[in-house]
Design an enzyme around this catalytic site. Structure first.
Site, short mmCIF file in Angstrom:
data_model
loop_
_atom_site.label_atom_id
_atom_site.label_comp_id
_atom_site.label_asym_id
_atom_site.label_seq_id
_atom_site.Cartn_x
_atom_site.Cartn_y
_atom_site.Cartn_z
N HIS A 117 -19.60 3.78 33.06
CA HIS A 117 -19.12 4.06 31.71
C HIS A 117 -20.11 3.41 30.74
O HIS A 117 -20.72 2.39 31.08
CB HIS A 117 -17.73 3.42 31.57
N ASP A 194 -16.30 -3.50 37.05
CA ASP A 194 -15.58 -2.89 35.95
C ASP A 194 -14.33 -2.27 36.56
O ASP A 194 -14.40 -1.24 37.24
CB ASP A 194 -16.48 -1.83 35.30
N LYS A 220 -4.70 0.74 29.98
CA LYS A 220 -4.84 1.71 31.05
C LYS A 220 -3.89 1.40 32.20
O LYS A 220 -3.93 2.01 33.25
CB LYS A 220 -6.29 1.75 31.56
N CYS A 358 -17.70 9.25 28.05
CA CYS A 358 -18.51 8.03 27.92
C CYS A 358 -19.35 7.77 29.17
O CYS A 358 -19.57 6.62 29.56
CB CYS A 358 -17.65 6.81 27.62
N1 PLP Z 1 -15.03 1.24 32.03
C1 PLP Z 1 -14.43 2.36 32.49
C2 PLP Z 1 -14.71 2.80 33.89
C3 PLP Z 1 -13.57 3.09 31.65
O1 PLP Z 1 -12.99 4.19 32.12
C4 PLP Z 1 -13.35 2.62 30.34
C5 PLP Z 1 -12.50 3.39 29.42
O2 PLP Z 1 -12.29 4.57 29.57
C6 PLP Z 1 -13.97 1.44 29.92
C7 PLP Z 1 -14.81 0.78 30.80
C8 PLP Z 1 -13.74 0.88 28.56
O3 PLP Z 1 -12.42 0.48 28.43
P1 PLP Z 1 -11.85 0.04 27.02
O4 PLP Z 1 -12.15 1.16 26.08
O5 PLP Z 1 -10.39 -0.16 27.25
O6 PLP Z 1 -12.53 -1.21 26.62
#
Ligand code: PLP
Length: 400
Positions: A117, A194, A220, A358
């Site tokens: 991401h 992550d 989430k 993203c």
């Molecule tokens: N990493 C992954 C794999 C994600 O799916 C997301 C959000 O979709 C994030 C990081 C970022 O999360 P947040 O927007 O809650 O900080």
């Protein structure tokens, strides 16, 4: 299962019952979470740690009790290894910035994967630019499975940290993180995971994994937005400098110099989001009451059913078909832009996400502008997947 706990789902969108399949972006919140937060604001709202008065002590107790529940949930050794942040993004920025300041030097290397991401790419680019370090990438194959064979050869004596996603948000791949950690550790290199897409679907035991950092978001996992966790092993956190300066994170301050508080407060500058922490604690209690294993088995069934039903549609290409997958289905319809498809699917009352999610580098590898993504949570049902299939067929008819 437990659909009745989520009142938001009980509504009509464009005259059809809402089907919510955008759970990888954010999950809905059960009543118990909403009530816990509103109870907090109605009864004990107060700033924590600093006040000697009754409300402040009650709020502080609840806040620290939540930290302990999270410690138990991820099986951390100490509660002070649980640092509250605003979410996964801030957690990763904290690790990149603070670990980077302490341990990255010109010429050093950070290893990530090709399916990260943006939140696990950009913070590393920022710190690498600052420190004159560089990023190396573990590739994945055409199914979206990580090419683990290519990992170890990337390691050199300049490699300082490996940062990879536990579950890919655009491909659904569950990565062999234990294997990655074991390989990295055999070279003395720490690993950050992550966990944004893993934490509400897979039992995470940071001691069994032996990961050095684990980042996730409350929103989430049926909890509130604006709260997240950065777990870090004590041995690293002790050596890392503060991420932000301000109140709460200091021991002493003079106009010339400050000394810093002990863990976890060193990394928690300013007033924390107490109500959200209490909401997150409730969300964890909610998940534990149902049982993660039961949730995972149910979501797996939804995944299987979804893949089976969508496979019956001609000219539908799945993006991400790795053997180990979480309940995320990404796909495209030949000749139809995912955005166009998304608009029509929405009009049928089905919330899916379209775009690059993203993960632009993933889209670049597949040479596509984006995908249509349906991601499932515990409250989804097979009949809703039938609605998605109906919507996709409608898209195809309209574009014929
Ligand atoms: N990493 C992954 C794999 C994600 O799916 C997301 C959000 O979709 C994030 C990081 C970022 O999360 P947040 O927007 O809650 O900080």
């Amino acid at each position: 299962m437990n659909r009745e706990d989520f009142i938001i789902l009980d509504q009509k969108i464009y005259d059809r019952h809402l089907v919510y399949f955008d759970n990888a972006a954010t999950t809905q919140k059960p009543e118990v979470v909403l009530n816990a937060m509103s109870d907090y604001y109605r009864t004990i709202n107060s700033n924590i740690h600093r006040g000697a008065h009754y409300l402040s002590q009650r709020a502080t107790d609840r806040f620290e009790q939540a930290r302990q529940r999270i410690q138990a949930f991820i099986n951390a050794v100490y509660s002070h290894e649980v640092i509250f942040t605003r979410g996964t993004t801030e957690s990763i920025n904290l690790v990149a910035s603070s670990f980077g300041k302490a341990f990255l030097f010109p010429g050093d290397e950070v290893i990530i994967s090709g399916m990260e991401h943006h939140s696990n790419i950009v913070p590393w680019q920022l710190i690498c630019e600052e420190k004159g370090a560089k990023i190396k990438v573990i590739p994945f194959d055409e199914r979206g499975a990580l090419d683990v064979e290519k990992f170890e050869p990337l390691i050199t004596d300049k490699t300082k940290i490996v940062a990879i996603t536990h579950v890919s948000n655009s491909l659904g791949t569950i990565n062999p993180v234990k294997q990655i950690i074991d390989i990295a550790h055999s070279h003395g290199i720490p690993v950050m995971l992550d966990g944004a897409q893993a934490i509400s679907h897979i039992r995470v035991d940071v001691q069994a994994l032996d990961c050095d950092f684990y980042c996730f978001s409350g929103h989430k996992m049926y909890g509130p937005m604006g709260i997240g966790v950065m777990y870090g092993k004590e041995k690293w956190l002790e050596k890392m400098p503060p991420y932000q300066g301000g109140g709460e994170m200091i021991k002493t301050v003079t106009l010339e110099k400050s000394t810093y508080a002990d863990l976890p407060f060193k990394f928690e500058a300013g007033t924390p989001s107490v109500g959200d922490v209490i909401g997150l604690e409730k969300a964890i209690e909610y998940i534990e009451n149902i049982g993660l294993a039961k949730i995972a088995a149910y979501e797996e069934e939804l995944l299987r059913y979804g893949v089976e039903k969508l496979s019956e549609i001609e000219d539908l290409d799945f993006v991400g078909t790795a053997p180990h997958k979480a309940a995320i289905i990404s796909f495209n319809l030949k000749g139809i832009h995912p955005y166009d498809a998304g608009v029509i699917i929405d009009r049928i009352g089905v919330a899916v996400r379209t775009g690059h999610h993203c993960t632009q580098p993933v889209m670049d590898i597949f040479c596509i502008p984006g995908t249509i993504r349906a991601s499932f949570a515990l409250y989804n049902e097979k009949s809703e997947i039938d609605r998605l299939v109906e919507a996709v067929r409608k898209v195809k008819t309209m574009f014929k």
